[in-house]
Design a protein around this motif. Structure first.
Motif, PDB file in Angstrom:
ATOM      1  N   MET A  85      17.890   2.370  -0.787  1.00 45.35           N
ATOM      2  CA  MET A  85      16.601   2.590  -0.729  1.00 45.35           C
ATOM      3  C   MET A  85      15.919   1.815  -1.817  1.00 45.35           C
ATOM      4  O   MET A  85      16.299   1.835  -3.048  1.00 45.35           O
ATOM      5  CB  MET A  85      16.295   4.071  -0.722  1.00 45.35           C
ATOM      6  N   HIS A  86      14.893   0.773  -1.705  1.00 48.75           N
ATOM      7  CA  HIS A  86      14.450   0.077  -2.556  1.00 48.75           C
ATOM      8  C   HIS A  86      13.310   1.088  -3.181  1.00 48.75           C
ATOM      9  O   HIS A  86      12.749   2.096  -2.657  1.00 48.75           O
ATOM     10  CB  HIS A  86      13.579  -0.792  -1.968  1.00 48.75           C
ATOM     11  N   ARG A  87      12.916   0.798  -4.633  1.00 48.89           N
ATOM     12  CA  ARG A  87      11.901   1.543  -5.347  1.00 48.89           C
ATOM     13  C   ARG A  87      10.621   1.123  -5.005  1.00 48.89           C
ATOM     14  O   ARG A  87       9.921   2.063  -4.835  1.00 48.89           O
ATOM     15  CB  ARG A  87      12.317   1.466  -6.750  1.00 48.89           C
ATOM     16  N   VAL A  88      10.500   0.035  -4.491  1.00 51.62           N
ATOM     17  CA  VAL A  88       9.061  -0.550  -4.111  1.00 51.62           C
ATOM     18  C   VAL A  88       9.047  -0.935  -2.719  1.00 51.62           C
ATOM     19  O   VAL A  88       9.932  -1.854  -2.575  1.00 51.62           O
ATOM     20  CB  VAL A  88       8.469  -1.293  -5.337  1.00 51.62           C
ATOM     21  N   SER A  89       8.009  -0.783  -2.020  1.00 54.00           N
ATOM     22  CA  SER A  89       7.861  -1.348  -0.601  1.00 54.00           C
ATOM     23  C   SER A  89       6.424  -1.891  -0.539  1.00 54.00           C
ATOM     24  O   SER A  89       5.702  -0.747  -0.664  1.00 54.00           O
ATOM     25  CB  SER A  89       8.484  -0.361   0.595  1.00 54.00           C
ATOM     26  N   ILE A  90       6.388  -2.886   0.056  1.00 52.22           N
ATOM     27  CA  ILE A  90       4.825  -3.448   0.292  1.00 52.22           C
ATOM     28  C   ILE A  90       5.245  -3.659   1.834  1.00 52.22           C
ATOM     29  O   ILE A  90       5.710  -4.356   2.368  1.00 52.22           O
ATOM     30  CB  ILE A  90       4.272  -4.645  -0.330  1.00 52.22           C
TER      31      ILE A  90
ATOM     32  N   SER B 153       7.663  12.950   4.860  1.00 52.66           N
ATOM     33  CA  SER B 153       8.809  13.801   4.593  1.00 52.66           C
ATOM     34  C   SER B 153      10.074  12.983   4.633  1.00 52.66           C
ATOM     35  O   SER B 153      11.057  13.121   3.822  1.00 52.66           O
ATOM     36  CB  SER B 153       8.857  14.693   5.958  1.00 52.66           C
ATOM     37  N   THR B 154      10.212  11.980   5.558  1.00 55.63           N
ATOM     38  CA  THR B 154      11.567  10.861   5.477  1.00 55.63           C
ATOM     39  C   THR B 154      11.716  10.251   4.041  1.00 55.63           C
ATOM     40  O   THR B 154      12.587  10.479   3.587  1.00 55.63           O
ATOM     41  CB  THR B 154      11.259   9.884   6.621  1.00 55.63           C
ATOM     42  N   GLU B 155      10.536   9.863   3.676  1.00 59.87           N
ATOM     43  CA  GLU B 155      10.719   9.263   2.312  1.00 59.87           C
ATOM     44  C   GLU B 155      11.125  10.097   1.114  1.00 59.87           C
ATOM     45  O   GLU B 155      12.214  10.040   0.450  1.00 59.87           O
ATOM     46  CB  GLU B 155       9.264   8.613   1.832  1.00 59.87           C
ATOM     47  N   LEU B 156      10.744  11.391   1.110  1.00 61.09           N
ATOM     48  CA  LEU B 156      10.810  12.615   0.105  1.00 61.09           C
ATOM     49  C   LEU B 156      12.407  12.815   0.186  1.00 61.09           C
ATOM     50  O   LEU B 156      12.941  12.941  -0.595  1.00 61.09           O
ATOM     51  CB  LEU B 156       9.940  13.754   0.352  1.00 61.09           C
ATOM     52  N   ALA B 157      12.910  13.113   1.606  1.00 59.32           N
ATOM     53  CA  ALA B 157      14.075  13.725   1.934  1.00 59.32           C
ATOM     54  C   ALA B 157      15.090  12.500   1.376  1.00 59.32           C
ATOM     55  O   ALA B 157      16.184  12.700   0.864  1.00 59.32           O
ATOM     56  CB  ALA B 157      14.184  13.842   3.426  1.00 59.32           C
ATOM     57  N   ALA B 158      14.945  11.050   1.600  1.00 59.07           N
ATOM     58  CA  ALA B 158      15.804  10.059   1.128  1.00 59.07           C
ATOM     59  C   ALA B 158      15.942   9.994  -0.335  1.00 59.07           C
ATOM     60  O   ALA B 158      16.824   9.764  -0.861  1.00 59.07           O
ATOM     61  CB  ALA B 158      15.190   8.788   2.030  1.00 59.07           C
ATOM     62  N   LEU B 159      14.827  10.377  -0.995  1.00 58.12           N
ATOM     63  CA  LEU B 159      14.833  10.066  -2.528  1.00 58.12           C
ATOM     64  C   LEU B 159      15.469  11.219  -2.799  1.00 58.12           C
ATOM     65  O   LEU B 159      16.044  11.089  -3.967  1.00 58.12           O
ATOM     66  CB  LEU B 159      13.276  10.149  -2.989  1.00 58.12           C
ATOM     67  N   ARG B 160      15.364  12.618  -2.473  1.00 61.90           N
ATOM     68  CA  ARG B 160      15.904  13.864  -2.974  1.00 61.90           C
ATOM     69  C   ARG B 160      17.473  13.598  -2.919  1.00 61.90           C
ATOM     70  O   ARG B 160      18.111  13.991  -3.645  1.00 61.90           O
ATOM     71  CB  ARG B 160      15.234  14.963  -2.509  1.00 61.90           C
ATOM     72  N   ALA B 161      17.824  13.143  -1.502  1.00 55.36           N
ATOM     73  CA  ALA B 161      19.171  12.952  -1.289  1.00 55.36           C
ATOM     74  C   ALA B 161      20.267  12.363  -2.155  1.00 55.36           C
ATOM     75  O   ALA B 161      21.248  12.331  -2.340  1.00 55.36           O
ATOM     76  CB  ALA B 161      19.350  12.864   0.045  1.00 55.36           C
ATOM     77  N   ARG B 162      19.566  11.399  -3.023  1.00 61.93           N
ATOM     78  CA  ARG B 162      20.403  10.391  -3.778  1.00 61.93           C
ATOM     79  C   ARG B 162      20.698  11.038  -5.305  1.00 61.93           C
ATOM     80  O   ARG B 162      21.513  10.513  -5.897  1.00 61.93           O
ATOM     81  CB  ARG B 162      19.200   9.202  -4.336  1.00 61.93           C
ATOM     82  N   ASP B 163      20.362  12.300  -5.373  1.00 62.73           N
ATOM     83  CA  ASP B 163      20.564  12.804  -6.518  1.00 62.73           C
ATOM     84  C   ASP B 163      20.374  14.480  -6.707  1.00 62.73           C
ATOM     85  O   ASP B 163      19.470  14.891  -6.479  1.00 62.73           O
ATOM     86  CB  ASP B 163      19.581  12.422  -7.888  1.00 62.73           C
ATOM     87  N   ALA B 164      21.641  15.074  -6.770  1.00 60.80           N
ATOM     88  CA  ALA B 164      21.532  16.713  -6.560  1.00 60.80           C
ATOM     89  C   ALA B 164      21.067  17.165  -8.092  1.00 60.80           C
ATOM     90  O   ALA B 164      20.765  18.488  -7.898  1.00 60.80           O
ATOM     91  CB  ALA B 164      23.016  17.064  -6.766  1.00 60.80           C
ATOM     92  N   ARG B 165      20.733  16.401  -9.136  1.00 61.94           N
ATOM     93  CA  ARG B 165      20.280  16.914 -10.375  1.00 61.94           C
ATOM     94  C   ARG B 165      18.783  16.968 -10.046  1.00 61.94           C
ATOM     95  O   ARG B 165      18.124  17.855 -11.066  1.00 61.94           O
ATOM     96  CB  ARG B 165      20.346  15.888 -11.525  1.00 61.94           C
ATOM     97  N   VAL B 166      18.089  16.650  -8.931  1.00 65.07           N
ATOM     98  CA  VAL B 166      16.644  16.790  -8.899  1.00 65.07           C
ATOM     99  C   VAL B 166      16.234  18.314  -8.691  1.00 65.07           C
ATOM    100  O   VAL B 166      16.892  19.158  -7.900  1.00 65.07           O
ATOM    101  CB  VAL B 166      16.164  15.993  -7.534  1.00 65.07           C
TER     102      VAL B 166
END
Length: 158
Positions: A1-6, A14-27
């Motif tokens: 997943m890229h950090r920045v998308s134009i 909800s899809t974006e948040l799920a992908a961001l959270r799935a990357r790190d169990a420390r969140v």
């Protein structure tokens, strides 16, 4: 997943948040801001907004800002999506999502990133109003918001 998308197409928060959270169990905290196109600005009705940018330059600028957020706050992840092209009132225009261990860092970092985007990111916005098209200038309040982070807005050209 890229950090920045134009991008021209819409995004699913909800899809974006799920992908961001799935990357790190420390969140332990996720803060998200979603901005939409308003139907009024400066007292006038707005039929549409068109956003332009310089491909490559805009992404690089926002990536540098994300790096600054990581340097300033204890973050695990950041995702910025900004749309360009022709948008109608109520269309989503921007999403900033930030993850960290605790809510305070996430809230502050999300606000920091949005303050940067509003004043420093190289986008040009043109509104269609009943009186015709007009370019949207940065607001003094946006510059003041950025200043509280110790960052001065560049002088306006014009």
């Amino acid at each position: 997943m890229h950090r920045v998308s134009i991008q021209t197409h819409d995004f699913d928060v909800s899809t974006e948040l799920a992908a961001l959270r799935a990357r790190d169990a420390r969140v332990g905290a996720v803060c998200c801001f979603v901005g939409t196109v308003r139907d009024r600005n400066e007292g006038d009705s707005v039929a549409s907004m068109e956003l332009e940018h310089y491909p490559g330059m805009t992404e690089k600028s926002i990536e540098a800002m994300v790096d600054a957020a990581f340097a300033r706050f204890n973050l695990y992840g950041v995702r910025v999506i900004h749309r360009v092209g022709l948008l109608a009132p109520m269309d989503q225009i921007v999403m900033v999502a930030v993850t960290s261990a605790h809510r305070g860092e996430s809230f502050q970092a999300c606000e920091f990133v949005m303050d940067y985007l509003k004043t420093q990111a190289p986008f040009w916005k043109k509104e269609q109003t009943p009186d015709g098209a007009r370019w949207v200038d940065a607001r003094v309040s946006d510059d003041a918001a950025l200043a509280r982070w110790g960052i001065a807005a560049p002088p306006q050209v014009g």
